[in-house]
Design an enzyme around this catalytic site. Structure first.
Site, short mmCIF file in Angstrom:
data_model
loop_
_atom_site.label_atom_id
_atom_site.label_comp_id
_atom_site.label_asym_id
_atom_site.label_seq_id
_atom_site.Cartn_x
_atom_site.Cartn_y
_atom_site.Cartn_z
N ASP A 251 0.84 -1.19 0.00
CA ASP A 251 0.00 0.00 0.00
C ASP A 251 0.88 1.25 0.00
O ASP A 251 2.00 1.23 0.52
CB ASP A 251 -0.90 0.02 1.24
CG ASP A 251 -1.92 -1.12 1.23
OD1 ASP A 251 -2.27 -1.58 0.14
OD2 ASP A 251 -2.34 -1.53 2.33
N LYS A 252 0.35 2.32 -0.53
CA LYS A 252 1.11 3.57 -0.64
C LYS A 252 1.72 3.98 0.70
O LYS A 252 2.89 4.37 0.77
CB LYS A 252 0.21 4.68 -1.17
CG LYS A 252 0.89 6.04 -1.29
CD LYS A 252 -0.06 7.09 -1.83
CE LYS A 252 0.60 8.45 -1.91
NZ LYS A 252 -0.31 9.49 -2.43
#
Length: 312
Positions: A132-133
């Site tokens: 995930d970012k």
């Protein structure tokens, strides 16, 4: 909107006005907050039209293929076949709505001088798996198609050692165990993942509380090691939330606020993401057969958060 439009679905009306945009594209623009009514954002295309002035902001076209960007990378290992990096929090793995520049793909295209596997498609060259970012930690990318196929096979058969460190609100009970569920898109919010009774894909997380913070009988936070047997989207974040111990700072699955002392620590250091770090990645090199293992320490923001939690 004309008087005849009032009461009709917004996305249906817009589709008739913007013939060059598909209904799916219009719905995506609405979800991004690009539609407004008299200056107030409208984010649900299924809503009924009301009287007033609607405005739709259509962004400039995005290049079909990402271009190289000179973004520094923390390279842990690299050879002719693959590259392993320590991805910082805040960097998306690949281009997607809201992240069309500054991604790991853009950085890899520059660093590898175009030598990336094409198996992932033009938007995701070299990408075999993702973080995930706002999750930091170890990622591997393929520089050749053979390496991409070999790595994909390892991930598919779960022959990858993946250990994450999470700082959680409270502590999961029992202190160690295995969470095995079916994971899929939430039927109530397509942007979220959820544990499903029917459908979805098997998701298995082995977890262990390494240290609890606060009162021994009722910890306010914990450091939890999570070893993945499968790698589904948001798997650890959903599984920790299911144990009523979500990752601290998680804006999607975090649930209620943390204890006052924990919140004070978070506010003091300005921690603004889910407290999750991919600490270990181990695998057999798909071309050379060499056993590789990479381990990275928690980044400065998580280290500061943990130090504050220890003082509670």
């Amino acid at each position: 909107m004309s008087a005849d439009d009032v009461g009709e679905r917004l996305d249906k009306i817009l589709a008739s006005r913007f013939e060059t945009l598909s209904r799916a594209r219009l719905q995506a623009l609405i979800a991004e907050g690009r539609l407004s009514l008299d200056g107030a954002a409208v984010t649900d295309g299924s809503h009924k039209a009301r009287a007033g002035l609607y405005q739709l902001l259509i962004p400039a076209p995005i290049a079909a293929e990402p271009t190289p960007e000179d973004i520094p990378l923390n390279v842990l290992y690299e050879d002719a076949h693959l590259i392993v990096v320590d991805k910082p929090a805040g960097m998306a793995a690949h281009p997607a709505p809201g992240n069309y520049t500054g991604t790991l793909v853009h950085a890899l295209l520059h660093h590898c001088r175009g030598s990336l596997s094409g198996v992932g498609g033009v938007a995701r060259p070299g990408i075999v798996h993702r973080l995930d970012k706002e999750t930091s930690g170890v990622m591997v990318a393929a520089k050749t198609d053979a390496a991409h196929q070999g790595l994909s096979a390892l991930f598919s058969t779960h022959d990858i050692d993946r250990l994450y460190i999470a700082l959680t609100r409270g502590a999961p009970y029992p202190a160690s165990g295995t969470i095995q569920t079916q994971l899929g898109r939430s039927p109530h919010d397509r942007k979220k993942m959820a544990i499903l009774k029917h459908g979805g894909r098997e998701a298995i997380t082995h977890y262990r509380v390494e240290e609890a913070f606060g009162p021994a009988d009722k910890p306010v936070a914990a450091r939890v090691a999570c070893r993945l047997e499968t790698g589904r989207t948001h798997q650890i974040r959903v599984h920790m939330a299911s144990k009523v111990a979500p990752c601290l700072g998680d804006p999607v699955y975090g649930g209620g606020p943390p204890a006052a002392g924990v919140k004070a620590v978070i506010d003091e250091i300005g921690f603004k993401r889910q407290a999750l770090h991919a600490a270990v990645l181990g695998f057999v090199h798909p071309i050379t057969g060499e056993t590789l293992r990479f381990e990275t320490p928690r980044p400065a923001d998580m280290a500061a958060l943990e130090a504050g939690l220890k003082a509670l």
